[in-house]
Design a protein around this motif. Sequence first.
Motif, PDB file in Angstrom:
ATOM      1  N   GLY A 252     -18.944  12.019   4.027  1.00 53.20           N
ATOM      2  CA  GLY A 252     -19.824  11.409   5.097  1.00 53.20           C
ATOM      3  C   GLY A 252     -21.229  11.359   5.032  1.00 53.20           C
ATOM      4  N   ASP A 253     -21.811  12.328   4.391  1.00 56.32           N
ATOM      5  CA  ASP A 253     -23.293  12.257   4.276  1.00 56.32           C
ATOM      6  C   ASP A 253     -23.511  10.973   3.303  1.00 56.32           C
ATOM      7  OD1 ASP A 253     -24.491  14.177   5.806  1.00 56.32           O
ATOM      8  OD2 ASP A 253     -24.141  15.696   4.054  1.00 56.32           O
ATOM      9  N   ALA A 254     -22.704  10.624   2.131  1.00 58.91           N
ATOM     10  CA  ALA A 254     -22.953   9.818   1.215  1.00 58.91           C
ATOM     11  C   ALA A 254     -22.564   8.261   2.094  1.00 58.91           C
ATOM     12  CB  ALA A 254     -21.868   9.683   0.123  1.00 58.91           C
ATOM     13  N   ILE A 255     -21.734   8.218   2.995  1.00 61.58           N
ATOM     14  CA  ILE A 255     -21.626   7.107   3.638  1.00 61.58           C
ATOM     15  C   ILE A 255     -22.918   6.829   4.653  1.00 61.58           C
ATOM     16  CG2 ILE A 255     -20.215   6.168   5.790  1.00 61.58           C
ATOM     17  CD1 ILE A 255     -17.799   7.392   4.649  1.00 61.58           C
ATOM     18  N   CYS A 256     -23.324   7.831   5.345  1.00 64.06           N
ATOM     19  CA  CYS A 256     -24.642   7.965   6.189  1.00 64.06           C
ATOM     20  C   CYS A 256     -25.727   7.415   5.435  1.00 64.06           C
ATOM     21  CB  CYS A 256     -25.003   9.223   6.593  1.00 64.06           C
ATOM     22  SG  CYS A 256     -23.643   9.558   8.035  1.00 64.06           S
ATOM     23  N   ARG A 257     -25.883   7.731   3.922  1.00 60.77           N
ATOM     24  CA  ARG A 257     -27.309   7.551   3.010  1.00 60.77           C
ATOM     25  C   ARG A 257     -27.049   5.854   2.699  1.00 60.77           C
ATOM     26  NH1 ARG A 257     -26.225  12.818   0.840  1.00 60.77           N
ATOM     27  NH2 ARG A 257     -24.917  12.207  -0.718  1.00 60.77           N
ATOM     28  N   SER A 258     -25.604   5.212   2.325  1.00 65.17           N
ATOM     29  CA  SER A 258     -25.692   4.244   2.106  1.00 65.17           C
ATOM     30  C   SER A 258     -26.002   3.220   3.526  1.00 65.17           C
ATOM     31  CB  SER A 258     -24.246   3.702   1.494  1.00 65.17           C
ATOM     32  OG  SER A 258     -23.290   3.875   2.570  1.00 65.17           O
TER      33      SER A 258
ATOM     34  N   GLY B 150     -20.073  -1.144  10.864  1.00 65.44           N
ATOM     35  CA  GLY B 150     -19.545  -0.547   9.476  1.00 65.44           C
ATOM     36  C   GLY B 150     -19.427   0.865   8.866  1.00 65.44           C
ATOM     37  N   MET B 151     -20.524   1.414   9.398  1.00 68.52           N
ATOM     38  CA  MET B 151     -20.700   2.924   9.360  1.00 68.52           C
ATOM     39  C   MET B 151     -19.589   3.811  10.013  1.00 68.52           C
ATOM     40  SD  MET B 151     -24.113   5.034  10.476  1.00 68.52           S
ATOM     41  CE  MET B 151     -24.116   6.980  10.187  1.00 68.52           C
ATOM     42  N   ARG B 152     -19.630   3.173  11.172  1.00 66.56           N
ATOM     43  CA  ARG B 152     -18.374   3.999  11.846  1.00 66.56           C
ATOM     44  C   ARG B 152     -16.976   3.745  11.573  1.00 66.56           C
ATOM     45  NH1 ARG B 152     -14.897   0.764  14.430  1.00 66.56           N
ATOM     46  NH2 ARG B 152     -16.471  -0.255  15.768  1.00 66.56           N
ATOM     47  N   ARG B 153     -16.810   2.503  10.934  1.00 57.05           N
ATOM     48  CA  ARG B 153     -15.479   2.302  10.358  1.00 57.05           C
ATOM     49  C   ARG B 153     -15.018   3.120   9.145  1.00 57.05           C
ATOM     50  NH1 ARG B 153     -16.229  -2.837  10.360  1.00 57.05           N
ATOM     51  NH2 ARG B 153     -17.062  -3.022   8.453  1.00 57.05           N
TER      52      ARG B 153
ATOM     53  N   ALA C   4     -12.073   6.441   8.592  1.00 56.44           N
ATOM     54  CA  ALA C   4     -11.342   6.411   7.691  1.00 56.44           C
ATOM     55  C   ALA C   4     -10.889   7.724   7.053  1.00 56.44           C
ATOM     56  CB  ALA C   4     -11.703   5.287   6.719  1.00 56.44           C
ATOM     57  N   LEU C   5     -11.887   8.577   7.293  1.00 56.07           N
ATOM     58  CA  LEU C   5     -11.953   9.800   6.518  1.00 56.07           C
ATOM     59  C   LEU C   5     -10.627  10.778   7.309  1.00 56.07           C
ATOM     60  CD1 LEU C   5     -15.494  10.779   6.303  1.00 56.07           C
ATOM     61  CD2 LEU C   5     -14.021  10.054   4.346  1.00 56.07           C
ATOM     62  N   ALA C   6      -9.973  11.434   6.555  1.00 54.37           N
ATOM     63  CA  ALA C   6      -8.741  12.035   7.170  1.00 54.37           C
ATOM     64  C   ALA C   6      -9.256  13.495   7.269  1.00 54.37           C
ATOM     65  CB  ALA C   6      -7.584  12.274   5.911  1.00 54.37           C
ATOM     66  N   ILE C   7      -9.986  13.777   8.563  1.00 55.10           N
ATOM     67  CA  ILE C   7     -10.588  15.004   8.953  1.00 55.10           C
ATOM     68  C   ILE C   7      -9.539  16.190   9.118  1.00 55.10           C
ATOM     69  CG2 ILE C   7     -12.813  13.457   9.652  1.00 55.10           C
ATOM     70  CD1 ILE C   7     -11.852  14.582  12.451  1.00 55.10           C
TER      71      ILE C   7
ATOM     72  N   GLY D  21     -20.846   8.414  19.032  1.00 53.35           N
ATOM     73  CA  GLY D  21     -22.123   8.028  19.454  1.00 53.35           C
ATOM     74  C   GLY D  21     -22.538   6.766  18.653  1.00 53.35           C
ATOM     75  N   ILE D  22     -22.203   6.625  17.403  1.00 53.99           N
ATOM     76  CA  ILE D  22     -22.519   5.492  16.518  1.00 53.99           C
ATOM     77  C   ILE D  22     -21.734   4.235  17.345  1.00 53.99           C
ATOM     78  CG2 ILE D  22     -21.941   4.158  14.316  1.00 53.99           C
ATOM     79  CD1 ILE D  22     -21.883   7.141  13.226  1.00 53.99           C
ATOM     80  N   ASP D  23     -20.431   4.346  17.765  1.00 60.89           N
ATOM     81  CA  ASP D  23     -19.702   3.191  18.478  1.00 60.89           C
ATOM     82  C   ASP D  23     -20.510   2.746  19.677  1.00 60.89           C
ATOM     83  OD1 ASP D  23     -17.567   1.472  18.140  1.00 60.89           O
ATOM     84  OD2 ASP D  23     -16.475   2.841  19.896  1.00 60.89           O
ATOM     85  N   ARG D  24     -21.012   3.871  20.374  1.00 56.21           N
ATOM     86  CA  ARG D  24     -21.792   3.343  21.623  1.00 56.21           C
ATOM     87  C   ARG D  24     -23.276   2.987  21.393  1.00 56.21           C
ATOM     88  NH1 ARG D  24     -19.075   8.049  23.009  1.00 56.21           N
ATOM     89  NH2 ARG D  24     -20.954   9.274  22.571  1.00 56.21           N
ATOM     90  N   ALA D  25     -23.661   3.216  20.316  1.00 57.02           N
ATOM     91  CA  ALA D  25     -25.077   2.699  19.876  1.00 57.02           C
ATOM     92  C   ALA D  25     -24.750   1.076  19.572  1.00 57.02           C
ATOM     93  CB  ALA D  25     -25.636   3.482  18.673  1.00 57.02           C
ATOM     94  N   GLN D  26     -23.753   0.964  18.739  1.00 48.08           N
ATOM     95  CA  GLN D  26     -23.695  -0.673  18.389  1.00 48.08           C
ATOM     96  C   GLN D  26     -23.133  -1.504  19.499  1.00 48.08           C
ATOM     97  OE1 GLN D  26     -20.701  -2.383  17.917  1.00 48.08           O
ATOM     98  NE2 GLN D  26     -19.260  -0.959  18.447  1.00 48.08           N
ATOM     99  N   GLU D  27     -22.439  -0.917  20.654  1.00 51.07           N
ATOM    100  CA  GLU D  27     -22.264  -1.685  21.789  1.00 51.07           C
ATOM    101  C   GLU D  27     -23.661  -1.932  22.530  1.00 51.07           C
ATOM    102  OE1 GLU D  27     -19.194   0.606  23.685  1.00 51.07           O
ATOM    103  OE2 GLU D  27     -17.528   0.211  22.554  1.00 51.07           O
ATOM    104  N   ARG D  28     -24.414  -0.863  22.610  1.00 53.57           N
ATOM    105  CA  ARG D  28     -25.542  -1.141  23.465  1.00 53.57           C
ATOM    106  C   ARG D  28     -26.531  -2.299  22.634  1.00 53.57           C
ATOM    107  NH1 ARG D  28     -22.748   1.374  25.748  1.00 53.57           N
ATOM    108  NH2 ARG D  28     -22.588  -0.480  26.529  1.00 53.57           N
ATOM    109  N   ILE D  29     -26.317  -2.117  21.216  1.00 54.30           N
ATOM    110  CA  ILE D  29     -27.367  -3.111  20.687  1.00 54.30           C
ATOM    111  C   ILE D  29     -26.711  -4.530  20.660  1.00 54.30           C
ATOM    112  CG2 ILE D  29     -28.091  -3.941  18.189  1.00 54.30           C
ATOM    113  CD1 ILE D  29     -27.846  -1.085  17.282  1.00 54.30           C
ATOM    114  N   ASP D  30     -25.392  -4.827  20.667  1.00 53.79           N
ATOM    115  CA  ASP D  30     -24.847  -5.876  20.981  1.00 53.79           C
ATOM    116  C   ASP D  30     -25.600  -6.252  22.510  1.00 53.79           C
ATOM    117  OD1 ASP D  30     -23.666  -7.309  18.815  1.00 53.79           O
ATOM    118  OD2 ASP D  30     -21.827  -5.815  18.967  1.00 53.79           O
TER     119      ASP D  30
END
Length: 261
Positions: free
Chosen positions: A140-146, A182-185, A189-192, A206-215
Amino acid sequence: MRRLLLIAPLTLSLLPAPAGGATKLETHRETASREVTFDGVGCEGRSERTLRLARGAFNVSSSRPELGTQLVSSSTDATAGVVESVTVRGRDVTWTVRGAGEACEPGMEDVDWETEATELRSTFLVRRRVLTRGTVIRRGDAICRSSARKVERIARRFERLDESQFGEAIDVLRDFARAFRGMRRRLSALAIPKERARFFSSFVGGIDRAQERIDAAADAAEELDIREMRRQARRMSFALTLGGRNARRYGFHDCLSGVQL
């Protein structure tokens, strides 16, 4: 608009997610469901419907409708059928419904009947191979960094715009929303594992709601509704702040930790 879009990089490093990772088996309780109708002819008419459970399902703990449940006709308020049996064979749960109520009245022997839509639902256990929480944190940290690198590039594009380039600014807003989607997707996909799963879900939410607010802010910009843009900016800020808090509670180090609005 600038306060909406000024998002600092979460980090400048870009590391690929590791190909491997520690995993473990967990037992999860899951539910399968679908809507069906039952139909038959007369009081002795029978109808079967089957619900297929997930691969590896075992220990079915409950199924609805239960044995003896009366089902209402699709055309009247009267009873048309009754659940005669509920059987479990491997991954399949099968309900058998026999004509009842108005279907059993005199003169209805050769008359078709149909129930209203009924939800078949079964709860069961299944064993899933999931990542350990430590592996989820590393990936997850690697995904967030990219993702942060992508957000930083979009922010630099915005910085080069002037007030006359309103249309281009709206495009940048859309690109920000796509970056967060893309970050949320990738995170979803991680099997937590079960451990602290609610914090992970709240973080991704929170990420999902943020992208909805940006749109929504981009929509408002297209309508030249500055007041609505500012309202959506505040809502995005709140979603990202709450998401970052839950990311830290889960154990992430580089997810939303450096977001500034």
